[in-house]
Design a protein around this motif. Structure first.
Motif, mmCIF file in Angstrom:
data_model
loop_
_atom_site.group_PDB
_atom_site.id
_atom_site.type_symbol
_atom_site.label_atom_id
_atom_site.label_comp_id
_atom_site.label_asym_id
_atom_site.label_seq_id
_atom_site.Cartn_x
_atom_site.Cartn_y
_atom_site.Cartn_z
ATOM 1 N N THR A 170 0.739 -1.518 -0.178
ATOM 2 C CA THR A 170 -0.336 0.412 -0.219
ATOM 3 C C THR A 170 0.734 1.523 -0.151
ATOM 4 O O THR A 170 0.751 2.698 -1.151
ATOM 5 N N LEU A 171 1.927 1.693 1.116
ATOM 6 C CA LEU A 171 3.136 2.304 1.001
ATOM 7 C C LEU A 171 3.268 2.572 -0.527
ATOM 8 O O LEU A 171 3.225 3.927 -1.189
ATOM 9 N N LYS A 172 3.738 1.540 -0.819
ATOM 10 C CA LYS A 172 4.565 1.719 -2.566
ATOM 11 C C LYS A 172 3.769 2.649 -3.265
ATOM 12 O O LYS A 172 4.098 3.203 -4.191
ATOM 13 N N THR A 173 2.475 2.101 -3.401
ATOM 14 C CA THR A 173 1.716 2.403 -4.405
ATOM 15 C C THR A 173 1.317 3.873 -4.293
ATOM 16 O O THR A 173 1.228 4.363 -4.792
ATOM 17 N N ILE A 174 0.849 4.068 -3.041
ATOM 18 C CA ILE A 174 0.744 5.764 -2.499
ATOM 19 C C ILE A 174 1.609 6.504 -2.977
ATOM 20 O O ILE A 174 2.072 7.687 -3.425
ATOM 21 N N LEU A 175 3.484 6.695 -2.867
ATOM 22 C CA LEU A 175 4.254 6.602 -2.841
ATOM 23 C C LEU A 175 4.368 7.672 -4.752
ATOM 24 O O LEU A 175 5.100 7.917 -5.175
ATOM 25 N N LYS A 176 4.303 5.794 -4.464
ATOM 26 C CA LYS A 176 4.051 5.784 -6.409
ATOM 27 C C LYS A 176 2.965 7.414 -6.883
ATOM 28 O O LYS A 176 3.672 7.925 -7.958
ATOM 29 N N ARG A 177 1.759 6.662 -6.563
ATOM 30 C CA ARG A 177 1.547 7.726 -7.715
ATOM 31 C C ARG A 177 1.080 9.705 -7.034
ATOM 32 O O ARG A 177 0.906 10.002 -7.480
ATOM 33 N N LEU A 178 1.683 9.290 -5.870
ATOM 34 C CA LEU A 178 2.259 10.908 -5.036
ATOM 35 C C LEU A 178 4.043 11.421 -6.108
ATOM 36 O O LEU A 178 4.018 12.592 -5.252
ATOM 37 N N ASP A 179 4.395 10.273 -6.669
ATOM 38 C CA ASP A 179 6.168 9.856 -7.341
ATOM 39 C C ASP A 179 7.602 10.504 -6.184
ATOM 40 O O ASP A 179 7.710 11.472 -6.472
ATOM 41 N N ILE A 180 7.020 10.359 -5.559
ATOM 42 C CA ILE A 180 7.913 9.623 -4.172
ATOM 43 C C ILE A 180 8.452 8.360 -4.557
ATOM 44 O O ILE A 180 8.351 7.575 -4.328
ATOM 45 N N GLU A 181 10.070 8.830 -4.136
ATOM 46 C CA GLU A 181 10.859 7.956 -3.862
ATOM 47 C C GLU A 181 10.849 6.684 -3.084
ATOM 48 O O GLU A 181 10.223 6.823 -2.227
ATOM 49 N N PRO A 182 10.467 5.403 -3.455
ATOM 50 C CA PRO A 182 9.760 4.649 -1.935
ATOM 51 C C PRO A 182 10.709 4.341 -0.926
ATOM 52 O O PRO A 182 11.722 3.951 -1.838
ATOM 53 N N ILE A 183 9.887 3.445 -0.413
ATOM 54 C CA ILE A 183 10.683 3.313 1.052
ATOM 55 C C ILE A 183 9.516 2.511 1.625
ATOM 56 O O ILE A 183 8.793 1.648 0.952
ATOM 57 N N LYS A 184 10.307 1.468 2.087
ATOM 58 C CA LYS A 184 9.480 0.347 2.305
ATOM 59 C C LYS A 184 8.973 0.576 4.004
ATOM 60 O O LYS A 184 9.618 1.626 4.508
ATOM 61 N N PHE A 185 7.617 0.270 4.359
ATOM 62 C CA PHE A 185 7.221 0.414 5.392
ATOM 63 C C PHE A 185 8.167 -0.121 6.768
ATOM 64 O O PHE A 185 7.612 1.752 7.428
ATOM 65 N N HIS A 186 8.979 -0.339 7.104
ATOM 66 C CA HIS A 186 9.536 0.109 8.324
ATOM 67 C C HIS A 186 10.225 1.145 8.144
ATOM 68 O O HIS A 186 10.349 1.589 9.174
ATOM 69 N N GLY A 187 10.936 2.186 7.013
ATOM 70 C CA GLY A 187 11.326 3.361 6.967
ATOM 71 C C GLY A 187 10.311 4.313 8.016
ATOM 72 O O GLY A 187 11.141 5.176 7.876
ATOM 73 N N LEU A 188 8.996 3.958 7.688
ATOM 74 C CA LEU A 188 7.715 4.918 7.982
ATOM 75 C C LEU A 188 8.958 5.104 9.527
ATOM 76 O O LEU A 188 8.325 6.210 10.055
ATOM 77 N N ARG A 189 8.883 4.109 10.232
ATOM 78 C CA ARG A 189 10.190 4.419 11.500
ATOM 79 C C ARG A 189 11.042 5.294 11.691
ATOM 80 O O ARG A 189 11.128 6.155 12.225
ATOM 81 N N LYS A 190 12.121 5.050 11.012
ATOM 82 C CA LYS A 190 13.094 6.090 10.949
ATOM 83 C C LYS A 190 11.882 7.095 10.443
ATOM 84 O O LYS A 190 13.099 8.224 10.875
ATOM 85 N N THR A 191 11.642 7.007 9.617
ATOM 86 C CA THR A 191 11.151 8.949 9.272
ATOM 87 C C THR A 191 10.290 9.788 10.486
ATOM 88 O O THR A 191 10.766 11.140 10.605
ATOM 89 N N TYR A 192 9.316 8.794 10.956
ATOM 90 C CA TYR A 192 9.237 9.069 12.617
ATOM 91 C C TYR A 192 9.841 9.711 13.052
ATOM 92 O O TYR A 192 10.159 10.642 14.061
#
Length: 161
Positions: free
Chosen positions: A88-110
């Motif tokens: 789901t995250l990959k799909t959303i990021l692709k739609r927004l033209d944002i470099e894809p990250i793995k879901f666990h990467g959101l933890r680092k972003t947080y």
């Protein structure tokens, strides 16, 4: 939100030693993994709406609905597949033209956003469920390095330069 267990996909063997993939509940990896995480009011609002949607699904489906205390389930109450958030995250990021990250990467972003906004490392450690502050600091050192350069400019203000 309270974290008190995790779900893990694993193989269980039947009496004939034939493996079957199943989901099992288990304790978090460390004692610090069991924790209560405060939620922002906006996130709490979204989670309450999710709860309403789940209740509506329970009413519609009756006995067919799979009852659990899990937050993230599909329309019939089944816990979501562990690959689904990543997909789901990959799909959303692709739609927004944002470099894809793995879901666990959101933890680092947080964690990064917390550090950038002056949240103390000890608080970040507790929120992430790390057993030791060194784990947090070792993983997020580059974030702290960037902040160091921003903070050094504060000396000009302190000393009226």
């Amino acid at each position: 939100m309270t974290v008190k267990e995790t779900l893990q996909k694993t193989y269980v063997f039947d009496d004939n030693m034939k493996p079957h993939l199943t989901t099992v509940q288990q304790d978090p990896k460390t004692e610090n993994g069991v924790r209560t995480i405060p939620l922002s009011s906006s996130l709490e609002k979204h989670l309450k709406q999710l709860k309403i949607t789940q209740s509506e699904n329970k009413l519609k489906l009756g006995k067919s609905y799979i009852k659990s205390d899990y937050v993230f389930t599909d329309d019939i109450g089944k816990t979501i597949d562990n690959k689904r958030p990543n997909t789901t995250l990959k799909t959303i990021l692709k739609r927004l033209d944002i470099e894809p990250i793995k879901f666990h990467g959101l933890r680092k972003t947080y964690a990064t956003r917390l550090f950038e906004n002056g949240v103390p490392p000890k608080t970040v450690q507790v929120l992430l469920g790390h057993a030791d502050i060194q784990i947090t600091m070792n993983i997020y050192t580059e974030v702290m390095e960037d902040e160091k350069y921003k903070d050094i400019d504060k000396l000009d203000t302190i000393f009226n330069f």
